[in-house]
Structures are given as C-alpha cells and as structure tokens.
Design an enzyme around this catalytic site. Structure first.
Site, PDB file in Angstrom:
ATOM      1  N   LYS A 289       0.847  -1.187   0.000  1.00 42.81           N
ATOM      2  CA  LYS A 289       0.000   0.000   0.000  1.00 42.81           C
ATOM      3  C   LYS A 289       0.881   1.236   0.000  1.00 42.81           C
ATOM      4  O   LYS A 289       1.708   1.428   0.876  1.00 42.81           O
ATOM      5  CB  LYS A 289      -0.936   0.068   1.208  1.00 42.81           C
ATOM      6  CG  LYS A 289      -1.992   1.147   0.966  1.00 42.81           C
ATOM      7  CD  LYS A 289      -2.659   1.707   2.202  1.00 42.81           C
ATOM      8  CE  LYS A 289      -1.931   2.857   2.842  1.00 42.81           C
ATOM      9  NZ  LYS A 289      -1.959   4.124   2.075  1.00 42.81           N
TER      10      LYS A 289
ATOM     11  N   GLU B   5      10.125   0.177  10.346  1.00 47.44           N
ATOM     12  CA  GLU B   5      11.130   1.251  10.225  1.00 47.44           C
ATOM     13  C   GLU B   5      10.407   2.531  10.575  1.00 47.44           C
ATOM     14  O   GLU B   5       9.587   3.016   9.795  1.00 47.44           O
ATOM     15  CB  GLU B   5      11.672   1.326   8.793  1.00 47.44           C
ATOM     16  CG  GLU B   5      12.385   0.081   8.314  1.00 47.44           C
ATOM     17  CD  GLU B   5      13.753  -0.116   8.948  1.00 47.44           C
ATOM     18  OE1 GLU B   5      14.297   0.840   9.532  1.00 47.44           O
ATOM     19  OE2 GLU B   5      14.259  -1.248   8.874  1.00 47.44           O
TER      20      GLU B   5
ATOM     21  N   CYS C  17      13.428  10.099   8.295  1.00 50.93           N
ATOM     22  CA  CYS C  17      13.477   9.449   9.598  1.00 50.93           C
ATOM     23  C   CYS C  17      14.868   9.531  10.206  1.00 50.93           C
ATOM     24  O   CYS C  17      15.018   9.480  11.412  1.00 50.93           O
ATOM     25  CB  CYS C  17      13.006   8.001   9.473  1.00 50.93           C
ATOM     26  SG  CYS C  17      13.621   7.179   8.025  1.00 50.93           S
TER      27      CYS C  17
ATOM     28  N   GLU D 240       9.483  14.055  17.004  1.00 55.18           N
ATOM     29  CA  GLU D 240       9.897  14.092  15.596  1.00 55.18           C
ATOM     30  C   GLU D 240       9.081  15.171  14.884  1.00 55.18           C
ATOM     31  O   GLU D 240       7.871  15.039  14.734  1.00 55.18           O
ATOM     32  CB  GLU D 240       9.646  12.721  14.946  1.00 55.18           C
ATOM     33  CG  GLU D 240      10.146  12.654  13.514  1.00 55.18           C
ATOM     34  CD  GLU D 240       9.952  11.280  12.875  1.00 55.18           C
ATOM     35  OE1 GLU D 240       8.842  10.720  12.968  1.00 55.18           O
ATOM     36  OE2 GLU D 240      10.912  10.784  12.266  1.00 55.18           O
TER      37      GLU D 240
HETATM   38  P1  NAI Z   1       1.827   7.639   8.616  1.00 50.95           P
HETATM   39  O1  NAI Z   1       2.662   6.773   9.458  1.00 50.95           O
HETATM   40  O2  NAI Z   1       0.420   7.908   9.040  1.00 50.95           O
HETATM   41  O3  NAI Z   1       1.748   7.049   7.142  1.00 50.95           O
HETATM   42  C1  NAI Z   1       2.607   6.055   6.616  1.00 50.95           C
HETATM   43  C2  NAI Z   1       1.793   5.048   5.826  1.00 50.95           C
HETATM   44  O4  NAI Z   1       0.955   4.315   6.719  1.00 50.95           O
HETATM   45  C3  NAI Z   1       0.860   5.634   4.768  1.00 50.95           C
HETATM   46  O5  NAI Z   1       0.829   4.794   3.640  1.00 50.95           O
HETATM   47  C4  NAI Z   1      -0.482   5.605   5.474  1.00 50.95           C
HETATM   48  O6  NAI Z   1      -1.579   5.554   4.594  1.00 50.95           O
HETATM   49  C5  NAI Z   1      -0.387   4.317   6.254  1.00 50.95           C
HETATM   50  N1  NAI Z   1      -1.285   4.219   7.401  1.00 50.95           N
HETATM   51  C6  NAI Z   1      -1.773   5.229   8.171  1.00 50.95           C
HETATM   52  N2  NAI Z   1      -2.579   4.731   9.126  1.00 50.95           N
HETATM   53  C7  NAI Z   1      -2.612   3.389   8.970  1.00 50.95           C
HETATM   54  C8  NAI Z   1      -3.275   2.319   9.656  1.00 50.95           C
HETATM   55  N3  NAI Z   1      -4.064   2.553  10.694  1.00 50.95           N
HETATM   56  N4  NAI Z   1      -3.064   1.055   9.224  1.00 50.95           N
HETATM   57  C9  NAI Z   1      -2.252   0.806   8.197  1.00 50.95           C
HETATM   58  N5  NAI Z   1      -1.614   1.777   7.505  1.00 50.95           N
HETATM   59  C10 NAI Z   1      -1.788   3.055   7.878  1.00 50.95           C
HETATM   60  O7  NAI Z   1       2.584   9.010   8.422  1.00 50.95           O
HETATM   61  P2  NAI Z   1       1.977  10.434   7.945  1.00 50.95           P
HETATM   62  O8  NAI Z   1       0.617  10.658   8.511  1.00 50.95           O
HETATM   63  O9  NAI Z   1       2.115  10.540   6.507  1.00 50.95           O
HETATM   64  O10 NAI Z   1       2.988  11.437   8.655  1.00 50.95           O
HETATM   65  C11 NAI Z   1       2.808  11.790  10.011  1.00 50.95           C
HETATM   66  C12 NAI Z   1       4.115  11.794  10.769  1.00 50.95           C
HETATM   67  O11 NAI Z   1       4.686  10.510  10.725  1.00 50.95           O
HETATM   68  C13 NAI Z   1       5.213  12.699  10.228  1.00 50.95           C
HETATM   69  O12 NAI Z   1       5.101  13.982  10.692  1.00 50.95           O
HETATM   70  C14 NAI Z   1       6.442  12.030  10.732  1.00 50.95           C
HETATM   71  O13 NAI Z   1       6.706  12.451  12.047  1.00 50.95           O
HETATM   72  C15 NAI Z   1       6.091  10.581  10.735  1.00 50.95           C
HETATM   73  N6  NAI Z   1       6.614   9.873   9.556  1.00 50.95           N
HETATM   74  C16 NAI Z   1       7.772   9.200   9.684  1.00 50.95           C
HETATM   75  C17 NAI Z   1       8.322   8.555   8.601  1.00 50.95           C
HETATM   76  C18 NAI Z   1       9.591   7.829   8.724  1.00 50.95           C
HETATM   77  O14 NAI Z   1      10.110   7.333   7.739  1.00 50.95           O
HETATM   78  N7  NAI Z   1      10.133   7.718   9.909  1.00 50.95           N
HETATM   79  C19 NAI Z   1       7.694   8.592   7.289  1.00 50.95           C
HETATM   80  C20 NAI Z   1       6.451   9.308   7.248  1.00 50.95           C
HETATM   81  C21 NAI Z   1       5.950   9.920   8.362  1.00 50.95           C
END
Ligand code: NAI
Ligand code: MG
Length: 489
Positions: free
Chosen positions: A182, A256, A291, A390
């Site tokens: 996804k 990750e 990250c 973060e």
């Molecule tokens: P997120 O963690 O919500 O999204 C990442 C992925 O997970 C997306 O594909 C999203 O659709 C999916 N997702 C969201 N909720 C889910 C659920 N309940 N079950 C399964 N999949 C789900 O990150 P978002 O909202 O884009 O960003 C928010 C914060 O997350 C950022 O401000 C940052 O702090 C952190 N983040 C960290 C990352 C990293 O690589 N460490 C990458 C992206 C975001």
C-alpha cells in the site's frame, strides 16, 4: 489504464496494480495534490476491503509458482528490472518531485538512481539465502533451509517513496515471496509507475500495489488473514498499530519508524566541512522530512557561537523553491497539514523562555507556498517538545554541552534510537562515543544516506528489523526450516 506522464505537470487517473492489470475501486477516487502549486495532478482509487482482498488473493495465487522457480531465475528477473529502470530514472524522479515536493536536483534524481543499485544488489543475492548443516550424529543429516513466508503486506510513506518501496520489493520478491504494497495517499504515482516497469518482467500477482487511505486500505491489509508478514515504514504511532494487528494473528512484523537523531560536534570540529556534513545529516535538502534527520545538534560550549554562526551563514545560502526548478536546493513540505504541524512546533518552541531563533522561522506571506526555510533554534532544553518529538521538517535545535558523559546522556535521553552523527578529528573520542550512543546507525564525520549492504534499522521505538542488506533480507523475508534425515535406513 492511463500511463503516467509527468509533463506538463499532470499525471491523470492511475489505477492500482492487481494481478498484472489495472484496478479501480468501489469507493471512487482520491485526488492527489502537488505541493509545488496546490494543483490536482491526478487521482488514484480509494481502495478498501474489496480491492485489498483482490490483491491478496492475486498474491496468494501467484505464490507457489514464484516460490518454486529456481532462485537464479528470480534473481535474473530482479536484475532485468534494474536494467530496464536505467532509461526511466528521469521520468520517475520528476513524478516523485511533482507529487511530494522533494527537489529534483538534490533529492529525487539521486533517489531514482538508487533504484537501479537496489534491484541489482538484491537480484545478485538470490542464491545467498543459505542454510546450515548440524553435526548431530554420523548417521543423521540435519540441515536448514530458508523458505519464503508467502504474501508480504508492505506499507510505505510519502517522504522517499521510491527508495522505501525498492528496499521492500526487491528483497521480498527475490526470496520467493509475493507482495501487496500500500502506497501513501500523498505520493502514490512514482511507485505505481515503478511497479508498472516491474510488471513488464514479473508474472501477474507477484507484485500488487494498492492505493487508499491508511485507515481503509492500510487497515484492510494489516487485518487480512492471508498476509504472512507485515513490513511497515512510517510513523511510530502507526507502527504500533501495525504491530498490534500482527499480534492478533502472530504475523512477523518489521518496522522502520521515526527518529530524533543526535549530532554531536566536538570542540576540535569547528570547521566548514563539518557544517556541510551537519546540513546533510539534518536532511535539510529533503526539508528535514526524513526518519534519519539529525535534528538535535549538540555543539560543544567552546565552539558554540562560532560553529552556529557558520551553520546559519551556510543555511541562509540555500535556495528554497519549486521542486522541479534546477536551482532549488530545497523543495516544498509535502502537504498543508504537515506544514501546519511544523509551524506549530516552531511557534511552540519560540514561546519557551530563553529560546532564540538563529535562522528561518515561521514563514511570512512573501514565502512561496508550503516552503519553510531551514530553521535553527538555540536556547532549547533537551526536555522540550521541540527537542523530543519528531518534527519531520527543516527544524534543528542546537544544545551546548561540556563533558562527554553529559552529551552522551542527553543524546540517549530519547525513546527513539535510529541514527546518530559524531563529528571529531579525535578518532578515540569519536568512536568511543559512537559505541555509547543508543542508535542502530552511527556515522562518524559523514552525514550521508544509507548504503546497500549495511543492515539499517532502529533501536528502541525507532523500529524492529533491518533493511538494505543480505542479512536483513534473509531475516525479514524468509523463515527457517530444519530437516533431520535418519541415514541409517
Ligand atoms: P503515517 O505513518 O500515518 O503514514 C505512513 C503510511 O501508513 C501511509 O501509507 C499511510 O496511509 C499508512 N497508514 C496510516 N494509518 C494506517 C493504519 N491505521 N493502518 C495501516 N496503515 C496506515 O505518516 P503520515 O501521517 O504521513 O505522517 C505523520 C508523521 O509521521 C510525520 O510527521 C512524521 O513524524 C512521521 N513519519 C515518519 C516517517 C519515517 O520514515 N520515519 C515517514 C512518514 C511519516
Ligand atoms: Mg500531495
């Protein structure tokens, strides 16, 4: 199926990839906005239970035949994809910049180039998932095999979608698994395009890409009973949720997650090359949306003023602008809600007593849309939200230190433990500190990105499992079976 064409700045409607063909969704479409100008650049299906079920069924259907192929053949297919990607890199990089706002020159071109290396590397490792023989008795042959798990459910974010997709797709498939991935709702197009290039070489159903919201398509995938492994990259909050879903069915989970990584500058490192390295380590060229961003900068008291002055002078030179413009060093924040969140962190930090803004800050009306200049805040206590959470934006806090024990304690005072950067010409103190810092990846006197071959992953709440390496591939995407053969009969 509409082919993605990123020029002039429009992508169109792009279906999911399921069982080798395009698939739309019962629930309609999600509009995808480009952060560079707020225009709608295209739509992807709003996938949910039905589409995820179709994708998992396709992956399950393709599994046996794919698993039973000679590993050399799977490796060749992954290597052939690498070769085919060479001609598509500029196209992929442009789509990526258009959808997530990362600058073409400083970020997405390099990220696209990584795809070739990644598919080549894992393609070449197809026959390296070796087992062991155990000397139990003269007349018993006991050996182990590494077998694929089945359908891998992968979920990736928007910040480096091409790289993060590739480090899951290539190793999982080469080990004989099939996959449903996804992609992020903010940046689905580049990976969909990558998957269509992969599909030219793969049997239908081996790689499936679904689009949709996390709480719909994401939850449907993590809940599906036929998914045998979950591999997630994104926020720690969602990672926790993915792990809960895995626990319900005892499914192995790789995570990750986030970070709040320290950079430690020793008094002998008050130099221009260190300033450049600190800027790279802070991932300013990706607006800090990484990250591994080294967003807590611990500078020794003796050089604090001199070093921060040099840092601010360099950061002021960076050009923040249109991600597709060749002269931009930094692009846009991915969307309005991330932008608002980053601005709120800056405002909150600057309200704390003693906080000093050295560079950047909350943008004014003259600044381009969704642009935040590199922001440096001093006078910050290591206990403030600004120093603990973060931010995922171009915001670094600078904190002075005096003693090695003190700085190690502050660096480790975090529930994260992903990366760290140590800057010193004194090899003893630098490496000693590298050993004491609680992080999965410590760099000394460099601030670059992950390299293939390194087992990359986090300590503490930054994650579980390793990626980017042979060992990570074998651990994440195979299970071990022992066969004990009685040779006496
Ligand atoms: P997120 O963690 O919500 O999204 C990442 C992925 O997970 C997306 O594909 C999203 O659709 C999916 N997702 C969201 N909720 C889910 C659920 N309940 N079950 C399964 N999949 C789900 O990150 P978002 O909202 O884009 O960003 C928010 C914060 O997350 C950022 O401000 C940052 O702090 C952190 N983040 C960290 C990352 C990293 O690589 N460490 C990458 C992206 C975001
Ligand atoms: Mg967007």
């Amino acid at each position: 199926m509409t082919r993605v064409d990123a020029s002039p700045y429009f992508v169109g409607d792009v279906e999911m990839l399921v069982d080798g063909s395009g698939l739309s969704a019962e629930q309609g479409w999600i509009e995808v906005e480009s952060p560079r100008d707020g225009s709608i650049i295209g739509r992807v299906p709003r996938g949910g239970d039905a589409e995820v079920a179709a994708a998992v069924a396709a992956a399950r259907g393709a599994f046996r035949e794919w698993r039973d192929r000679p590993s050399r053949e799977r490796g060749k297919i992954i290597s052939d994809i690498a070769t085919a990607l060479v001609a598509e890199l500029e196209h992929l990089a442009r789509i990526s910049s258009l959808e997530n706002g990362n600058a073409l020159r400083t970020q997405t071109r390099g990220e696209a180039a990584f795809l070739v290396d990644c598919f080549r590397y894992f393609g070449g490792l197809a026959q390296e998932a070796k087992g062991e023989t155990i000397p139990i008795r003269q007349d018993v042959l006991d050996y182990s095999r590494r077998e694929p798990l089945g359908v891998v459910g992968a979920i990736i974010p928007w910040n480096a979608p091409l790289m993060l997709a590739a480090v899951k797709i290539a190793p999982a498939l080469v080990m004989g698994n099939t996959m449903v991935m996804k992609v992020a709702e903010d940046a689905p197009f580049a990976v969909l395009e990558l998957s269509r290039i992969c599909q030219r070489f793969l049997p239908p159903g081996v790689l499936n890409i679904v689009t949709g919201y996390g709480r719909e398509a994401g939850e449907a995938l993590t809940s599906h009973p036929d998914v045998a492994k979950l591999s997630f990259t994104g926020s720690t909050g969602v990672g926790r949720r993915v792990m809960e879903k895995g626990a319900e069915r005892i499914v192995p989970v790789s995570l990750e997650l986030g970070g709040k990584s320290p950079q430690i500058v020793f008094p002998d490192a008050d130099e221009d090359w260190v300033v450049q390295g600190v800027i790279a380590g802070m991932r300013f060229f990706r607006q800090g949306q990484s990250c591994t961003a080294g967003s807590r900068l611990f500078v020794h008291r003796d050089i604090f003023e001199s070093f921060t002055e040099k840092l601010v002078a360099e950061l002021t030179e960076l050009k923040v602008g249109d991600p597709l413009d060749e002269t931009s060093d930094m692009g846009s924040i991915v969307n309005q809600s991330q932008y608002d969140k980053i601005c709120a962190y800056i405002e909150d930090g600057l309200q704390q007593p003693g906080a000093r803004l050295l560079a950047g800050g909350v943008p004014g009306p003259e600044d381009p849309r969704l642009s935040i200049r590199p922001t440096v805040i001093a006078g910050v206590d290591n206990s403030w939200r600004l120093a603990r959470e973060e931010i995922f934006g171009p915001v670094v806090v600078v904190i002075p230190w005096s003693a090695e024990d003190e700085v190690v304690e502050m660096a480790n005072d975090s529930h994260y433990g992903l990366a760290a950067f140590i800057w010193s010409k004194g090899l003893g103190q630098a490496v000693r500190t590298a050993h004491r810092v609680e992080a999965g990846w410590v760099q000394v006197n460099q601030g670059g990105g992950q390299a293939l071959g390194q087992s990359y992953g986090g300590y503490k709440q930054s994650g579980i499992g390793r990626e980017f390496s042979l060992e990570g591939m074998v651990e994440s995407y195979t299970q071990q079976k022992h066969v004990s053969v009685n040779l006496a009969h």
